[in-house]
Design an enzyme around this catalytic site. Structure first.
Site, PDB file in Angstrom:
ATOM      1  N   HIS A 139      41.434  37.315  33.554  1.00  0.00           N
ATOM      2  CA  HIS A 139      40.779  36.178  32.902  1.00  0.00           C
ATOM      3  C   HIS A 139      39.280  36.212  33.163  1.00  0.00           C
ATOM      4  O   HIS A 139      38.803  36.950  34.036  1.00  0.00           O
ATOM      5  CB  HIS A 139      41.348  34.855  33.446  1.00  0.00           C
ATOM      6  CG  HIS A 139      41.025  34.622  34.886  1.00  0.00           C
ATOM      7  ND1 HIS A 139      41.642  35.310  35.907  1.00  0.00           N
ATOM      8  CD2 HIS A 139      40.125  33.793  35.481  1.00  0.00           C
ATOM      9  CE1 HIS A 139      41.161  34.908  37.063  1.00  0.00           C
ATOM     10  NE2 HIS A 139      40.227  34.004  36.849  1.00  0.00           N
ATOM     11  N   ASP A 159      36.399  33.160  34.115  1.00  0.00           N
ATOM     12  CA  ASP A 159      36.512  31.796  34.603  1.00  0.00           C
ATOM     13  C   ASP A 159      36.128  30.781  33.519  1.00  0.00           C
ATOM     14  O   ASP A 159      35.051  30.869  32.927  1.00  0.00           O
ATOM     15  CB  ASP A 159      35.621  31.595  35.844  1.00  0.00           C
ATOM     16  CG  ASP A 159      36.182  32.331  37.054  1.00  0.00           C
ATOM     17  OD1 ASP A 159      37.411  32.538  37.113  1.00  0.00           O
ATOM     18  OD2 ASP A 159      35.382  32.698  37.940  1.00  0.00           O
ATOM     19  N   HIS A 209      38.412  39.421  35.440  1.00  0.00           N
ATOM     20  CA  HIS A 209      38.829  39.710  36.815  1.00  0.00           C
ATOM     21  C   HIS A 209      40.266  39.260  37.021  1.00  0.00           C
ATOM     22  O   HIS A 209      40.808  38.464  36.253  1.00  0.00           O
ATOM     23  CB  HIS A 209      37.884  39.101  37.844  1.00  0.00           C
ATOM     24  CG  HIS A 209      37.767  37.606  37.747  1.00  0.00           C
ATOM     25  ND1 HIS A 209      37.045  36.972  36.753  1.00  0.00           N
ATOM     26  CD2 HIS A 209      38.291  36.613  38.516  1.00  0.00           C
ATOM     27  CE1 HIS A 209      37.118  35.673  36.929  1.00  0.00           C
ATOM     28  NE2 HIS A 209      37.875  35.416  37.979  1.00  0.00           N
ATOM     29  N   ARG A 211      34.235  29.574  46.542  1.00  0.00           N
ATOM     30  CA  ARG A 211      33.659  29.977  45.259  1.00  0.00           C
ATOM     31  C   ARG A 211      32.606  28.993  44.771  1.00  0.00           C
ATOM     32  O   ARG A 211      32.800  27.780  44.817  1.00  0.00           O
ATOM     33  CB  ARG A 211      34.740  30.097  44.186  1.00  0.00           C
ATOM     34  CG  ARG A 211      34.202  30.776  42.922  1.00  0.00           C
ATOM     35  CD  ARG A 211      35.257  30.961  41.882  1.00  0.00           C
ATOM     36  NE  ARG A 211      35.136  29.939  40.845  1.00  0.00           N
ATOM     37  CZ  ARG A 211      36.010  29.774  39.863  1.00  0.00           C
ATOM     38  NH1 ARG A 211      37.088  30.545  39.809  1.00  0.00           N
ATOM     39  NH2 ARG A 211      35.836  28.846  38.956  1.00  0.00           N
TER      40      ARG A 211
END
Ligand SMILES: [Fe+2]
Length: 288
Positions: free
Chosen positions: A100, A102, A256, A271
């Site tokens: 995907h 983000d 990723h 993150r």
């Protein structure tokens, strides 16, 4: 590219570089300019042995742009722009465990994401990346021409509908559906990178749910083909984490996949997400 401050070691022929000689908590302007160049050249960059407080992690992110507050996933109490990506030894499902980009379902999907490894298993928990420029460039001219006229529909629903969240409980993370869980947003299939002008195939298996104006039966095989094409091994690299490693990837042109191969062990990452722009297609650029 010649770097004066950085030691840049490419990870694969397709993309990715490990960067030495940098303390991200104390980054002067000249070194930062080279970090930015390495990001542009390699699409995902990794730094080892970093020691950053949450404030320093946020400050590094802010050098690239405003920071995003993640939808659906609750940030840290004191630092809402940092989400803690945790899989405990008892959890079965991990976060981000499929190809995907983000939050591509947003009007302005993130420019990039920074991941800081706080605790990692001795082995396993690598992250794979794929270069969507190469995915575009290796399509036939006929397919490129067709995709150029098509619009993709993106939605968070497969991951963030109430039903999807309930089916994949992650004890260590707070993830909640909201009124946007079933929303959709349209983006071009072929995206022109805002910084480089290079084209890429902007789709992903999780959030791209259809083709505008096509039936589901028509959309499904095209998206299945493109999803598989986008992650051919020769377009990818694989990052192996160590505690205190930091990676930053260009979410505009990279997919990723967080590998879930460390059952019985804990993995804890932090993150930070940098705000991006509305994806532009080839025809948008022609108008501009
Ligand atoms: Fe992700």
């Amino acid at each position: 590219m010649i770097y004066k401050r950085l030691a840049v070691s490419p990870i694969s022929g397709a993309m990715g570089a490990e960067i030495g000689g940098v303390d991200l908590a104390n980054l002067d302007d000249e070194t930062f300019a080279e970090v930015k160049q390495a990001f542009r050249d390699h699409l995902v960059i990794m730094f080892r042995d970093q020691n950053m407080t949450p404030e320093q992690l946020l400050a590094f992110g802010r050098r690239f742009g405003d920071l995003d507050i993640a939808p659906f996933v609750k940030g840290m109490d004191d630092y809402p722009a940092i989400i803690e990506v945790v899989k405990t030894a008892r959890d079965e499902v991990n976060f981000g465990g499929a190809w995907h980009s983000d939050f591509s379902f947003k009007r302005e999907p993130p420019l990039g994401s920074i991941l800081y490894a706080r605790e990692v298993p001795a082995v396993g928990g690598d992250t794979m990346f794929s270069n969507l420029h190469l995915a575009y460039e290796t399509l036939s001219s006929g397919m490129k021409d067709m995709l150029d006229g098509l619009t993709a529909i993106h939605s968070p629903r497969r991951s963030y509908s109430a039903k999807a969240i309930a089916s994949r409980s992650r004890a260590a993370m707070t993830i909640e559906a909201d009124e946007t869980s079933e929303s959709t947003w349209e983006h071009p299939f072929i995206r022109v990178h805002a910084d480089t002008g290079r084209r890429c195939l902007f789709i992903n298996d999780i959030y791209t749910i259809g083709v505008k104006g096509w039936s589901e039966a028509e959309s499904r095989p095209l998206l299945k083909f493109l999803g598989a094409h986008a992650v051919k091994p020769e377009f990818t690299c694989r990052l192996r984490w160590r505690k205190d490693s930091v990676a930053f990837w260009d979410n505009r042109c990279v997919l990723h996949n967080a590998l879930n191969d460390y059952s019985g062990h804990r993995r804890h990452m932090q993150r930070v997400t940098v705000v991006g722009e509305v994806p532009l297609g080839v025809s948008d650029m022609a108008v501009a």
